[in-house]
Scaffold this active site. Structure first.
Site, mmCIF file in Angstrom:
data_model
loop_
_atom_site.group_PDB
_atom_site.id
_atom_site.type_symbol
_atom_site.label_atom_id
_atom_site.label_comp_id
_atom_site.label_asym_id
_atom_site.label_seq_id
_atom_site.Cartn_x
_atom_site.Cartn_y
_atom_site.Cartn_z
ATOM 1 N N GLU A 65 71.816 43.791 35.634
ATOM 2 C CA GLU A 65 70.339 43.796 35.619
ATOM 3 C C GLU A 65 69.813 44.798 36.742
ATOM 4 O OE1 GLU A 65 68.579 42.664 33.667
ATOM 5 O OE2 GLU A 65 69.914 41.105 32.684
ATOM 6 N N CYS A 83 66.749 32.914 36.659
ATOM 7 C CA CYS A 83 67.693 34.372 36.785
ATOM 8 C C CYS A 83 66.861 35.583 37.350
ATOM 9 C CB CYS A 83 68.394 34.627 35.522
ATOM 10 S SG CYS A 83 69.868 33.606 35.162
ATOM 11 N N HIS A 135 74.565 39.272 34.368
ATOM 12 C CA HIS A 135 74.071 38.069 33.479
ATOM 13 C C HIS A 135 75.527 38.177 32.615
ATOM 14 C CE1 HIS A 135 69.647 37.595 33.179
ATOM 15 N NE2 HIS A 135 70.270 36.255 33.275
#
Length: 212
Positions: A78, A141, A159
């Site tokens: 991310e 998240c 992730h």
């Protein structure tokens, strides 16, 4: 260096979370550097409180947060965290915020403070299916990614797919990508919990090599 690596507890109707399971497979040391691990609650309120307490207690040099993306077939790194909570389902405390800021008046977007490209290159070199993501969803998240990217310690959120033991199916998935469902038949060859643990270890090794 001292690395703190966090995963998550199960949520929704599941009794298993691949992020927490993979993190617990990490060794206590990589190339002589300390690795400590922790499991965060799937709670908008308590995840941030827990992360703050862990950072104060363990004083790591590097923070890696790992979450589960049920609709994704590969590891996704991310790049960004967004200042918004928007939950399709309640968290484990029953909270279900809708388009609510994480920090009122805070930056709308925060960028990873560890180099995502470095980790991408290292994982692809080791034949782990990996890509850069610019959207961590708006569930817990993303909440943790946004908070992590605002800490003084360098941080990155990763992730992993929603792997499940044989015969079990994930019931969560669209928390990261709207409209997606969690299914193991989407996963690339060789995806196992052991493989995810190895991928996280390779990511740590890459960070260690960079800082030699």
């Amino acid at each position: 260096m001292h690395f703190l690596v966090t995963g998550f507890e199960p949520f929704g109707n599941d009794q298993f979370n691949a992020s927490g399971e993979a993190v617990q497979l990490l060794p206590e040391q990589v190339a002589g550097h300390q690795i400590s691990t922790a499991i965060l609650p799937v709670s908008f309120k308590r995840s941030g409180e827990c992360l703050k307490a862990l950072l104060a207690e363990r004083q790591p040099d590097v923070l890696i947060c790992v979450g589960e993306a049920g609709g994704r077939a590969e590891i996704s790194i991310e790049v960004l965290g967004f200042n918004e909570d928007d939950a399709r389902i309640p968290d484990n405390d029953g909270a279900q915020p809708s388009m609510a800021p994480i920090i009122r008046g805070g930056e709308q977007v925060r960028s990873a403070t560890l180099d995502p490209q470095l980790i991408l290159d290292a994982l692809q070199k080791s034949d782990h299916g990996t890509y850069l993501s610019e959207d961590a969803g708006r569930f817990v998240c993303n909440h943790v990614a946004y908070l992590a990217y605002g800490q003084e310690v360098p941080a990155l959120f990763i992730h992993v797919p929603a792997l499940r033991p044989e015969g079990q199916k994930a019931t969560v998935g669209a928390e990261t990508d709207a409209g997606e469902t969690a299914t193991n038949d989407k996963l690339g060859p060789g995806y196992t919990l052991t493989g995810l643990g190895a991928a996280l270890t390779d990511a740590l090794s890459a960070l260690i090599s960079q800082n030699k």
